[in-house]
Design an enzyme around this catalytic site. Structure first.
Site, PDB file in Angstrom:
ATOM      1  N   ARG A 148      33.595 -27.308  43.361  1.00  0.00           N
ATOM      2  CA  ARG A 148      34.243 -26.379  41.985  1.00  0.00           C
ATOM      3  C   ARG A 148      33.631 -24.652  42.399  1.00  0.00           C
ATOM      4  NH1 ARG A 148      29.809 -29.151  38.203  1.00  0.00           N
ATOM      5  NH2 ARG A 148      29.391 -29.894  39.782  1.00  0.00           N
ATOM      6  N   GLU A 159      19.921 -30.461  40.995  1.00  0.00           N
ATOM      7  CA  GLU A 159      19.934 -31.082  39.275  1.00  0.00           C
ATOM      8  C   GLU A 159      19.589 -32.390  39.764  1.00  0.00           C
ATOM      9  OE1 GLU A 159      22.190 -30.844  35.349  1.00  0.00           O
ATOM     10  OE2 GLU A 159      20.182 -31.042  34.703  1.00  0.00           O
TER      11      GLU A 159
HETATM   12  O1  LIG Z   1      21.751 -25.199  40.712  1.00  0.00           O
HETATM   13  P1  LIG Z   1      21.416 -26.809  41.434  1.00  0.00           P
HETATM   14  O2  LIG Z   1      20.670 -27.300  40.400  1.00  0.00           O
HETATM   15  O3  LIG Z   1      21.727 -26.737  43.091  1.00  0.00           O
HETATM   16  O4  LIG Z   1      23.102 -27.148  40.906  1.00  0.00           O
HETATM   17  C1  LIG Z   1      24.301 -26.607  40.202  1.00  0.00           C
HETATM   18  C2  LIG Z   1      25.576 -26.833  41.249  1.00  0.00           C
HETATM   19  O5  LIG Z   1      25.961 -28.767  40.850  1.00  0.00           O
HETATM   20  C3  LIG Z   1      27.200 -28.903  41.126  1.00  0.00           C
HETATM   21  O6  LIG Z   1      27.675 -29.164  42.606  1.00  0.00           O
HETATM   22  P2  LIG Z   1      27.801 -30.561  43.014  1.00  0.00           P
HETATM   23  O7  LIG Z   1      26.688 -30.850  44.491  1.00  0.00           O
HETATM   24  O8  LIG Z   1      28.173 -31.915  42.023  1.00  0.00           O
HETATM   25  O9  LIG Z   1      29.568 -30.357  43.483  1.00  0.00           O
HETATM   26  P3  LIG Z   1      30.585 -29.803  43.809  1.00  0.00           P
HETATM   27  O10 LIG Z   1      30.805 -28.553  43.122  1.00  0.00           O
HETATM   28  O11 LIG Z   1      31.264 -30.575  44.841  1.00  0.00           O
HETATM   29  O12 LIG Z   1      31.089 -31.005  42.159  1.00  0.00           O
HETATM   30  C4  LIG Z   1      27.391 -27.190  40.298  1.00  0.00           C
HETATM   31  O13 LIG Z   1      28.734 -27.483  41.003  1.00  0.00           O
HETATM   32  C5  LIG Z   1      27.073 -26.595  41.206  1.00  0.00           C
HETATM   33  O14 LIG Z   1      27.346 -25.971  42.626  1.00  0.00           O
HETATM   34  N1  LIG Z   2      24.385 -30.239  33.542  1.00  0.00           N
HETATM   35  C1  LIG Z   2      24.863 -30.502  34.707  1.00  0.00           C
HETATM   36  N2  LIG Z   2      26.517 -30.235  34.594  1.00  0.00           N
HETATM   37  C2  LIG Z   2      27.015 -30.232  35.839  1.00  0.00           C
HETATM   38  N3  LIG Z   2      27.192 -29.692  36.746  1.00  0.00           N
HETATM   39  C3  LIG Z   2      25.799 -30.113  37.457  1.00  0.00           C
HETATM   40  N4  LIG Z   2      25.833 -29.429  38.410  1.00  0.00           N
HETATM   41  C4  LIG Z   2      23.937 -29.175  38.642  1.00  0.00           C
HETATM   42  N5  LIG Z   2      23.540 -30.021  36.935  1.00  0.00           N
HETATM   43  C5  LIG Z   2      24.724 -29.273  36.756  1.00  0.00           C
END
Ligand SMILES: O=P(O)(O)OC[C@H]1O[C@H](OP(=O)(O)OP(=O)(O)O)[C@H](O)[C@@H]1O
Ligand SMILES: Nc1ncnc2[nH]cnc12
Length: 178
Positions: free
Chosen positions: A61, A98
């Protein structure tokens, strides 16, 4: 669009990808022409006053917002990738987020020593992902003092975790009761 209008385009999905998580789904905002443009304008407004020579974004993202922001700022874009995607020697960091654990990889030759890099992602939760991204960039020689997010979850410790590392977090909107 105002931050409130942008916020109204984010969909909350309880229990995804696991029980207890309130997933903040940005896809309706991305699919909305004014929402997409407005989110990049809002990130660019936050970036004003931050000295940056490149933007780094976190797969997946963070690529969407980071690339558009880099274009808006007239800067290049450095991808921080999920494992096994880069065709050259990489440096890597494992981290917890998370709802799981993951790894990021960087081609360190993309960074100039002493380059000021602005880190961009869609959402700041625990800060595990952004901290791993910051560590990789610093290991490659970058100066990382600012990170930009569309969404902050202020009930989780991401902002404080980044502050402990000398990184100021900036976000367009916040969702309480993560
Ligand atoms: O602060 P944190 O607890 O580390 O969470 C935040 C991260 O979680 C999600 O990524 P995800 O790994 O789900 O990947 P994506 O972007 O591939 O959907 C979001 O896009 C952040 O990168
Ligand atoms: N609550 C949340 N919603 C979407 N993306 C996330 N990445 C980590 N925590 C998330």
């Amino acid at each position: 669009m105002t931050p409130e209008e942008l916020k109204a385009l984010v969909r909350t999905v309880p229990g995804f990808p696991q029980p207890g998580i309130q997933f903040r789904d940005i896809t309706p905002l991305l699919a909305h022409a004014k929402g997409l443009a407005g989110s990049i304008t809002a990130l660019a407004d936050l970036a004003r006053g931050v000295e940056a020579q490149a933007v780094a974004g976190i797969e997946a993202r963070g690529f969407i917002f980071g690339t558009a922001l880099a274009l808006e700022l007239g800067l290049g874009f450095v991808p921080l990738r999920k494992p096994g995607k880069l065709p050259v020697a990489t440096i890597s960091e494992d981290y917890a987020l998370e709802y799981g654990t993951a790894r990021l990889e960087l081609d360190p030759t993309l960074i100039e020593r002493g380059e000021r890099v602005l880190l961009v992602d869609d959402l700041l939760a625990t800060g595990g992902t952004a901290t791993a991204g910051m560590r990789l960039l610093r290991r490659a020689g970058a100066i990382v003092e600012h990170a930009l997010f569309l969404i902050d979850l202020p009930d989780l410790p991401g902002r404080a975790a980044l502050a402990d590392e000398g990184v100021a977090a900036h976000a367009v909107m916040a969702f309480g009761g993560h």
